[in-house]
Design an enzyme around this catalytic site. Structure first.
Site, PDB file in Angstrom:
ATOM      1  CE  LYS A 176     -29.722  27.640  22.493  1.00  0.00           C
ATOM      2  NZ  LYS A 176     -30.056  26.543  23.555  1.00  0.00           N
ATOM      3  CD  GLN A 214     -30.891  22.698  20.907  1.00  0.00           C
ATOM      4  OE1 GLN A 214     -30.240  23.631  21.394  1.00  0.00           O
ATOM      5  NE2 GLN A 214     -31.933  22.068  21.382  1.00  0.00           N
ATOM      6  N   GLY A 255     -36.618  29.096  24.702  1.00  0.00           N
ATOM      7  CA  GLY A 255     -35.798  30.013  25.672  1.00  0.00           C
ATOM      8  C   GLY A 255     -34.517  29.475  25.748  1.00  0.00           C
ATOM      9  CG  ASP A 256     -29.910  28.932  26.283  1.00  0.00           C
ATOM     10  OD1 ASP A 256     -29.915  27.617  26.235  1.00  0.00           O
ATOM     11  OD2 ASP A 256     -28.988  29.491  26.507  1.00  0.00           O
TER      12      ASP A 256
HETATM   13  P1  NDP Z   1     -31.411  31.004  33.230  1.00  0.00           P
HETATM   14  O1  NDP Z   1     -31.033  32.311  32.532  1.00  0.00           O
HETATM   15  O2  NDP Z   1     -32.823  30.644  33.685  1.00  0.00           O
HETATM   16  O3  NDP Z   1     -30.555  30.851  34.392  1.00  0.00           O
HETATM   17  C1  NDP Z   1     -28.858  30.836  34.390  1.00  0.00           C
HETATM   18  C2  NDP Z   1     -28.175  30.711  35.711  1.00  0.00           C
HETATM   19  O4  NDP Z   1     -26.921  30.355  35.382  1.00  0.00           O
HETATM   20  C3  NDP Z   1     -28.373  31.929  36.516  1.00  0.00           C
HETATM   21  O5  NDP Z   1     -28.329  31.229  37.888  1.00  0.00           O
HETATM   22  C4  NDP Z   1     -27.146  32.468  36.145  1.00  0.00           C
HETATM   23  O6  NDP Z   1     -26.706  33.451  37.040  1.00  0.00           O
HETATM   24  C5  NDP Z   1     -26.073  31.610  35.922  1.00  0.00           C
HETATM   25  N1  NDP Z   1     -25.095  31.957  34.870  1.00  0.00           N
HETATM   26  C6  NDP Z   1     -25.318  32.542  33.512  1.00  0.00           C
HETATM   27  N2  NDP Z   1     -24.089  32.712  33.059  1.00  0.00           N
HETATM   28  C7  NDP Z   1     -23.246  32.787  33.910  1.00  0.00           C
HETATM   29  C8  NDP Z   1     -21.997  32.874  33.833  1.00  0.00           C
HETATM   30  N3  NDP Z   1     -21.144  33.334  32.931  1.00  0.00           N
HETATM   31  N4  NDP Z   1     -21.264  32.712  35.088  1.00  0.00           N
HETATM   32  C9  NDP Z   1     -21.868  32.106  35.897  1.00  0.00           C
HETATM   33  N5  NDP Z   1     -23.029  31.965  36.072  1.00  0.00           N
HETATM   34  C10 NDP Z   1     -23.649  32.010  35.049  1.00  0.00           C
HETATM   35  O7  NDP Z   1     -31.107  29.820  31.926  1.00  0.00           O
HETATM   36  P2  NDP Z   1     -31.310  28.432  31.937  1.00  0.00           P
HETATM   37  O8  NDP Z   1     -31.452  27.805  33.137  1.00  0.00           O
HETATM   38  O9  NDP Z   1     -32.327  28.431  30.878  1.00  0.00           O
HETATM   39  O10 NDP Z   1     -29.763  27.774  31.146  1.00  0.00           O
HETATM   40  C11 NDP Z   1     -28.861  27.279  32.055  1.00  0.00           C
HETATM   41  C12 NDP Z   1     -28.012  26.398  31.058  1.00  0.00           C
HETATM   42  O11 NDP Z   1     -28.719  25.426  30.721  1.00  0.00           O
HETATM   43  C13 NDP Z   1     -27.347  26.984  29.801  1.00  0.00           C
HETATM   44  O12 NDP Z   1     -26.309  26.399  29.544  1.00  0.00           O
HETATM   45  C14 NDP Z   1     -28.469  26.494  28.688  1.00  0.00           C
HETATM   46  O13 NDP Z   1     -27.912  26.543  27.559  1.00  0.00           O
HETATM   47  C15 NDP Z   1     -28.965  25.249  29.198  1.00  0.00           C
HETATM   48  N6  NDP Z   1     -29.764  24.440  28.797  1.00  0.00           N
HETATM   49  C16 NDP Z   1     -31.157  25.194  29.011  1.00  0.00           C
HETATM   50  C17 NDP Z   1     -32.501  24.763  28.595  1.00  0.00           C
HETATM   51  C18 NDP Z   1     -33.780  25.347  28.976  1.00  0.00           C
HETATM   52  O14 NDP Z   1     -34.764  24.742  28.682  1.00  0.00           O
HETATM   53  N7  NDP Z   1     -33.762  26.589  29.350  1.00  0.00           N
HETATM   54  C19 NDP Z   1     -32.328  23.492  27.637  1.00  0.00           C
HETATM   55  C20 NDP Z   1     -31.264  22.877  27.673  1.00  0.00           C
HETATM   56  C21 NDP Z   1     -29.887  23.585  28.176  1.00  0.00           C
HETATM   57  P3  NDP Z   1     -26.898  35.092  36.927  1.00  0.00           P
HETATM   58  O15 NDP Z   1     -28.470  35.213  37.047  1.00  0.00           O
HETATM   59  O16 NDP Z   1     -26.167  35.649  38.001  1.00  0.00           O
HETATM   60  O17 NDP Z   1     -26.418  35.395  35.461  1.00  0.00           O
END
Ligand code: NDP
Length: 449
Positions: free
Chosen positions: A126, A111, A165-166
């Site tokens: 974070k 970050q 969020g994350d």
């Molecule tokens: P969400 O919780 O909205 O979605 C996460 C998605 O990834 C879900 O479909 C989830 O499936 C899947 N997932 C999570 N963990 C695992 C795992 N161990 N194995 C397989 N699938 C998995 O999170 P975000 O969309 O916010 O975040 C996704 C990524 O983007 C992360 O790496 C986060 O750090 C990064 N990010 C997010 C930002 C944001 O603004 N939200 C900003 C910058 C980066 P399931 O529902 O089955 O767990």
């Protein structure tokens, strides 16, 4: 890696034992910095990297809460305030059972450079918890968030530390966290959290920003090879916040997303993913992805499927991993590269293993690291803070234009830096060096603190 950097890396690994993801992130960043450290010996004299790899503050705390049956549960909360040379600590909170101090440190370290790349005044941090929101009622999530904030609030502030969020933390959780902060402090301090609802201090486009931004970055990167999303066939892993809006943006630009996933399986849709159906299922019904295939005749669901293996079955032009760290390994990268994929763009944080990145780069596939490609989320969070500070709310067009401009500037700065250091097209080197220089110069100016 130079001997000095290698010795520093050994020290980081030794002092942070048992934190493999943090080791991976530190190795990747230090591995890029040799040329800039050699050309600027004053950074080494001021021990900038020794300081940058050590968080300014690390918080670990107990989070007790009561479930709907009256049982008392205990989780662990974390906040790593990594670097505040450029502004207040800024970075999301992750609620997932896999969260450890090492996970939070890897994310916080990334970050620092990501936030620097945005050009905005934000430091890096974070946080999160090993709490699993899956299957929990709204009331349980609220009680957890209230307990988490009851400890964390004393470390936050719009000039101190501003979470967002994350994974596992979306608009619902930010609402409960903000409500508890407001109650404890008796202050409507909008700028203390970002990702708020648009009706109560949030910014238009924040929800979409990470996914949209990653696709804008990919669009600029593809253009360097005379390609675009028009007619492109795309794989997007995940189906959460980042994935959803990456899919929407690809469709807006004339591409088709053929498949997405969650941690239980993969959906392949011959007609392209229906974003509206996916959004309703994920954001309103909080359903599993298998439900998508049940409602859409053109879609198949593959339990425990591997989304990247689809590239061997159907033509794919671009892959955008948007789920979690280390989800795309060397085998997947070999499949993608061997089947003509032109670009891999990290929507998630560090979704590609180091071996995968090596395979992709050796095969000449364009590769965008997450700290550059997914910076649109935190950039729009900083824009949310600007609107909060000026008691203003921008239009959709203006907010989206700012995001677009920032992503273009990040792309160009990574590309130009890579060129300047004799590695044209190396976005990993470009992102690490450009981010590092901005933070390092600020640290030098602020003295040994
Ligand atoms: P969400 O919780 O909205 O979605 C996460 C998605 O990834 C879900 O479909 C989830 O499936 C899947 N997932 C999570 N963990 C695992 C795992 N161990 N194995 C397989 N699938 C998995 O999170 P975000 O969309 O916010 O975040 C996704 C990524 O983007 C992360 O790496 C986060 O750090 C990064 N990010 C997010 C930002 C944001 O603004 N939200 C900003 C910058 C980066 P399931 O529902 O089955 O767990």
């Amino acid at each position: 890696m130079t001997p000095a950097l290698s010795s520093l890396l050994d020290d980081v690994l030794r002092r942070n034992a048992g934190e493999p993801e943090f080791h991976q992130a530190a190795r990747e960043v230090l591995g890029s910095l040799g040329p800039v450290i050699e050309a600027n010996p004053h950074y080494a004299r001021a021990a900038v990297l020794e300081r940058m790899t050590e968080p300014e503050r690390q918080l670990i705390f107990r989070v007790p809460w009561t479930d709907d049956e009256g049982n008392i549960r205990v989780n662990r909360g974390f906040r790593v305030e990594f670097n505040s040379a450029l502004g207040p600590y800024k970075g999301g909170l992750r609620f997932h059972p896999s969260v450890t101090l090492g996970t939070v440190k890897f994310l916080g370290f990334e970050q620092i450079f990501k936030n620097a790349l945005t050009g905005l005044p934000i430091g890096g941090g974070k946080g999160g918890s090993d709490f699993d929101p899956k299957g929990r009622s709204d009331a349980e999530v609220m009680r957890f968030c209230q307990s988490f904030m009851t400890e964390l609030y004393r470390h936050l502030g719009e000039y101190t530390d501003v979470p967002a969020g994350d994974i596992g933390v979306g608009g619902r959780e930010i609402g409960y966290l903000f409500g508890q902060y407001k109650r404890i402090t008796n202050r409507y301090e909008s700028g203390v959290l970002t990702g708020k609802g648009v009706g109560w201090g949030g910014s238009l486009v924040r929800t979409e920003a990470t996914g949209f931004g990653a696709v804008v970055f990919a669009q600029r990167m593809l253009a360097t090879r005379g390609r675009s999303f028009d007619g492109a066939r795309v794989l997007v892993s995940g189906s959460g916040n980042v994935a959803l809006y990456a899919i929407q943006k690809v469709h807006q630009l004339g591409g088709t997303v053929m498949a997405c996933s969650d941690s239980s399986g993969v959906v392949y849709d011959r007609d392209g993913i229906d974003v509206e159906l996916l959004r309703r299922l994920k954001e309103v019904e909080r359903a599993r992805l298998s439900e998508y295939a049940a409602r859409r005749p053109s879609a198949d669901y593959r339990a425990n499927g591997d989304i990247w293996a689809l590239a061997a079955e159907t033509p794919i032009d671009v892959a955008i991993p948007c789920a979690t760290q280390n989800e795309l390994d060397a085998t997947a990268a070999t499949t993608l590269a061997g089947n003509g994929v032109a670009a891999v763009v990290e929507g998630a944080n560090m979704p590609c293993t180091p071996e995968a990145v090596h395979v992709l780069r050796a095969a000449g596939v364009l590769f965008a690291p997450g700290k550059a490609a997914n910076a649109g989320g935190v950039a729009t969070s900083a824009l949310e803070m600007q609107q909060n500070a000026s008691r203003d709310a921008w239009t959709l067009e203006y907010a989206e234009q700012r995001l677009d401009d920032i992503m273009t500037a990040i792309h160009d700065s990574c590309a130009e830096t890579a060129e300047q250091y004799g590695a044209p097209g190396d976005y990993v080197l470009g992102a690490n060096v450009a981010g590092f220089v901005r933070v390092a110069d600020a640290m030098l100016a602020l003295g040994v603190i």
